[in-house]
Design a protein around this motif. Structure first.
Motif, PDB file in Angstrom:
ATOM      1  N   GLN A   1      30.493  34.567  31.939  1.00  0.00           N
ATOM      2  CA  GLN A   1      30.161  33.164  31.647  1.00  0.00           C
ATOM      3  C   GLN A   1      30.895  32.192  32.566  1.00  0.00           C
ATOM      4  OE1 GLN A   1      31.289  32.790  27.545  1.00  0.00           O
ATOM      5  NE2 GLN A   1      29.520  33.932  26.802  1.00  0.00           N
ATOM      6  N   THR A   2      32.082  32.577  33.000  1.00  0.00           N
ATOM      7  CA  THR A   2      32.935  31.715  33.822  1.00  0.00           C
ATOM      8  C   THR A   2      33.425  32.545  35.004  1.00  0.00           C
ATOM      9  OG1 THR A   2      33.656  30.709  31.739  1.00  0.00           O
ATOM     10  CG2 THR A   2      34.873  30.095  33.712  1.00  0.00           C
ATOM     11  N   PRO A   3      32.591  32.670  36.038  1.00  0.00           N
ATOM     12  CA  PRO A   3      32.940  33.554  37.161  1.00  0.00           C
ATOM     13  C   PRO A   3      34.193  33.123  37.913  1.00  0.00           C
ATOM     14  CG  PRO A   3      30.643  32.837  37.280  1.00  0.00           C
ATOM     15  CD  PRO A   3      31.305  32.025  36.211  1.00  0.00           C
ATOM     16  N   ALA A   4      34.827  34.096  38.529  1.00  0.00           N
ATOM     17  CA  ALA A   4      36.025  33.863  39.342  1.00  0.00           C
ATOM     18  C   ALA A   4      35.753  34.315  40.772  1.00  0.00           C
ATOM     19  CB  ALA A   4      37.205  34.625  38.764  1.00  0.00           C
ATOM     20  N   ASP A   5      36.052  33.432  41.728  1.00  0.00           N
ATOM     21  CA  ASP A   5      35.913  33.768  43.146  1.00  0.00           C
ATOM     22  C   ASP A   5      37.242  34.193  43.743  1.00  0.00           C
ATOM     23  OD1 ASP A   5      33.244  32.966  42.953  1.00  0.00           O
ATOM     24  OD2 ASP A   5      33.714  30.912  43.541  1.00  0.00           O
ATOM     25  N   PHE A   6      38.171  34.582  42.889  1.00  0.00           N
ATOM     26  CA  PHE A   6      39.519  34.938  43.304  1.00  0.00           C
ATOM     27  C   PHE A   6      39.904  36.235  42.598  1.00  0.00           C
ATOM     28  CE2 PHE A   6      39.285  31.482  40.239  1.00  0.00           C
ATOM     29  CZ  PHE A   6      39.785  32.092  39.107  1.00  0.00           C
ATOM     30  N   GLN A   7      41.064  36.756  42.927  1.00  0.00           N
ATOM     31  CA  GLN A   7      41.491  38.056  42.408  1.00  0.00           C
ATOM     32  C   GLN A   7      41.894  37.988  40.944  1.00  0.00           C
ATOM     33  OE1 GLN A   7      44.524  39.969  44.743  1.00  0.00           O
ATOM     34  NE2 GLN A   7      44.356  41.870  43.593  1.00  0.00           N
ATOM     35  N   ILE A   8      41.452  38.993  40.186  1.00  0.00           N
ATOM     36  CA  ILE A   8      41.822  39.143  38.781  1.00  0.00           C
ATOM     37  C   ILE A   8      42.724  40.370  38.668  1.00  0.00           C
ATOM     38  CG2 ILE A   8      40.995  39.559  36.424  1.00  0.00           C
ATOM     39  CD1 ILE A   8      40.087  36.861  37.523  1.00  0.00           C
ATOM     40  N   VAL A   9      43.839  40.208  37.968  1.00  0.00           N
ATOM     41  CA  VAL A   9      44.762  41.306  37.676  1.00  0.00           C
ATOM     42  C   VAL A   9      44.807  41.436  36.157  1.00  0.00           C
ATOM     43  CG1 VAL A   9      47.178  42.063  37.788  1.00  0.00           C
ATOM     44  CG2 VAL A   9      46.128  40.917  39.756  1.00  0.00           C
ATOM     45  N   TYR A  10      44.805  42.667  35.665  1.00  0.00           N
ATOM     46  CA  TYR A  10      44.814  42.898  34.220  1.00  0.00           C
ATOM     47  C   TYR A  10      46.207  43.315  33.753  1.00  0.00           C
ATOM     48  CZ  TYR A  10      39.822  42.523  34.771  1.00  0.00           C
ATOM     49  OH  TYR A  10      38.570  42.045  35.067  1.00  0.00           O
ATOM     50  N   ASP A  11      46.659  42.682  32.678  1.00  0.00           N
ATOM     51  CA  ASP A  11      47.985  42.928  32.117  1.00  0.00           C
ATOM     52  C   ASP A  11      47.867  43.051  30.592  1.00  0.00           C
ATOM     53  OD1 ASP A  11      50.797  43.143  31.904  1.00  0.00           O
ATOM     54  OD2 ASP A  11      51.051  40.968  31.839  1.00  0.00           O
ATOM     55  N   PRO A  12      47.134  44.067  30.102  1.00  0.00           N
ATOM     56  CA  PRO A  12      46.886  44.169  28.655  1.00  0.00           C
ATOM     57  C   PRO A  12      48.148  44.397  27.822  1.00  0.00           C
ATOM     58  CG  PRO A  12      46.153  46.161  29.763  1.00  0.00           C
ATOM     59  CD  PRO A  12      46.535  45.173  30.831  1.00  0.00           C
ATOM     60  N   GLN A  13      49.173  44.941  28.411  1.00  0.00           N
ATOM     61  CA  GLN A  13      50.436  45.168  27.698  1.00  0.00           C
ATOM     62  C   GLN A  13      51.362  43.959  27.754  1.00  0.00           C
ATOM     63  OE1 GLN A  13      50.292  47.978  26.022  1.00  0.00           O
ATOM     64  NE2 GLN A  13      48.405  48.450  27.104  1.00  0.00           N
ATOM     65  N   GLY A  14      51.011  42.978  28.590  1.00  0.00           N
ATOM     66  CA  GLY A  14      51.811  41.762  28.685  1.00  0.00           C
ATOM     67  C   GLY A  14      53.117  41.925  29.441  1.00  0.00           C
ATOM     68  N   GLU A  15      53.215  42.954  30.267  1.00  0.00           N
ATOM     69  CA  GLU A  15      54.466  43.193  30.999  1.00  0.00           C
ATOM     70  C   GLU A  15      54.747  42.107  32.033  1.00  0.00           C
ATOM     71  OE1 GLU A  15      53.899  47.139  32.520  1.00  0.00           O
ATOM     72  OE2 GLU A  15      53.930  48.028  30.521  1.00  0.00           O
ATOM     73  N   ILE A  16      53.701  41.710  32.773  1.00  0.00           N
ATOM     74  CA  ILE A  16      53.888  40.654  33.776  1.00  0.00           C
ATOM     75  C   ILE A  16      54.190  39.333  33.059  1.00  0.00           C
ATOM     76  CG2 ILE A  16      52.842  39.388  35.700  1.00  0.00           C
ATOM     77  CD1 ILE A  16      50.972  41.856  36.069  1.00  0.00           C
ATOM     78  N   ALA A  17      53.454  39.075  31.989  1.00  0.00           N
ATOM     79  CA  ALA A  17      53.668  37.849  31.210  1.00  0.00           C
ATOM     80  C   ALA A  17      55.103  37.771  30.701  1.00  0.00           C
ATOM     81  CB  ALA A  17      52.684  37.788  30.049  1.00  0.00           C
ATOM     82  N   GLN A  18      55.634  38.889  30.294  1.00  0.00           N
ATOM     83  CA  GLN A  18      57.019  38.923  29.804  1.00  0.00           C
ATOM     84  C   GLN A  18      58.000  38.591  30.935  1.00  0.00           C
ATOM     85  OE1 GLN A  18      58.209  42.669  28.047  1.00  0.00           O
ATOM     86  NE2 GLN A  18      59.939  41.730  27.023  1.00  0.00           N
ATOM     87  N   ASP A  19      57.742  39.121  32.122  1.00  0.00           N
ATOM     88  CA  ASP A  19      58.613  38.825  33.263  1.00  0.00           C
ATOM     89  C   ASP A  19      58.609  37.330  33.613  1.00  0.00           C
ATOM     90  OD1 ASP A  19      59.301  41.485  33.494  1.00  0.00           O
ATOM     91  OD2 ASP A  19      57.895  41.901  35.126  1.00  0.00           O
ATOM     92  N   TYR A  20      57.479  36.683  33.367  1.00  0.00           N
ATOM     93  CA  TYR A  20      57.348  35.253  33.652  1.00  0.00           C
ATOM     94  C   TYR A  20      57.716  34.387  32.446  1.00  0.00           C
ATOM     95  CZ  TYR A  20      55.422  35.795  38.298  1.00  0.00           C
ATOM     96  OH  TYR A  20      55.277  36.069  39.636  1.00  0.00           O
ATOM     97  N   GLU A  21      58.186  35.028  31.380  1.00  0.00           N
ATOM     98  CA  GLU A  21      58.600  34.316  30.163  1.00  0.00           C
ATOM     99  C   GLU A  21      57.513  33.356  29.693  1.00  0.00           C
ATOM    100  OE1 GLU A  21      62.435  32.577  30.973  1.00  0.00           O
ATOM    101  OE2 GLU A  21      63.218  34.470  31.726  1.00  0.00           O
TER     102      GLU A  21
END
Length: 162
Positions: free
Chosen positions: A95-115
């Motif tokens: 529904q909302t296309p992206a013309d840029f890179q998508i990275v998946y973080d289902p466990q939230g590990e990257i999100a945790q590193d970025y607080e």
């Protein structure tokens, strides 16, 4: 009413402090794909955005990120999805296309590193790999400010290329 007001003030202060806590710090590294890590992108300006399929403001940020990606060819835009089920992200992207890179973080590990405090959250990283700007939420009224920050880092990029 008063409790709501106090909570909103607390949340605003907390979000401001969270964005300031990363100012001029090295961006936490993460894997983009099988061959690339964020640290491999030193020398480029990078816009990292955290999103999820249920995030309503994310639907507004994606067209803007597409525009920035197209307008600034040397800007690397990376959107990190936090949905536990990739199918939910796929529906969003249909529904909302992206013309840029998508990275998946289902466990939230990257999100945790970025607080991560809220979504969407974005981090603008300079060519040295330092976070220079961070924002929680996406506000149409602040698009010009967001672009000015990109322009500032892109001009630093251009100045060093001379």
């Amino acid at each position: 009413m008063q409790k709501t007001f106090v909570f909103i003030i607390f949340l605003s202060i907390n979000m401001a402090l969270a964005s300031l806590s990363f100012a001029n710090q090295v961006a936490p590294n993460f894997t983009l794909d099988a061959q690339t890590k964020l640290s491999d992108l030193k020398g480029q300006v990078v816009y990292v955005d955290f999103w999820a399929s249920w995030c309503k403001p994310c639907r507004k940020s994606f067209p803007w990120m597409n525009d920035m990606h197209a307008k600034y060819p040397h800007l690397k835009v990376i959107a990190i999805n936090l949905d536990e089920e990739r199918e939910m992200a796929a529906k969003f992207l249909a529904q909302t296309p992206a013309d840029f890179q998508i990275v998946y973080d289902p466990q939230g590990e990257i999100a945790q590193d970025y607080e991560l405090v809220g979504m969407p959250s974005s981090y603008l990283i300079d060519k040295k790999g330092n976070i220079r700007f961070a924002h929680q939420g996406f506000f149409l009224s602040k698009q010009a400010q967001y672009e000015q920050e990109i322009q500032l880092l892109m001009s630093e990029f251009a100045d060093d290329a001379k």
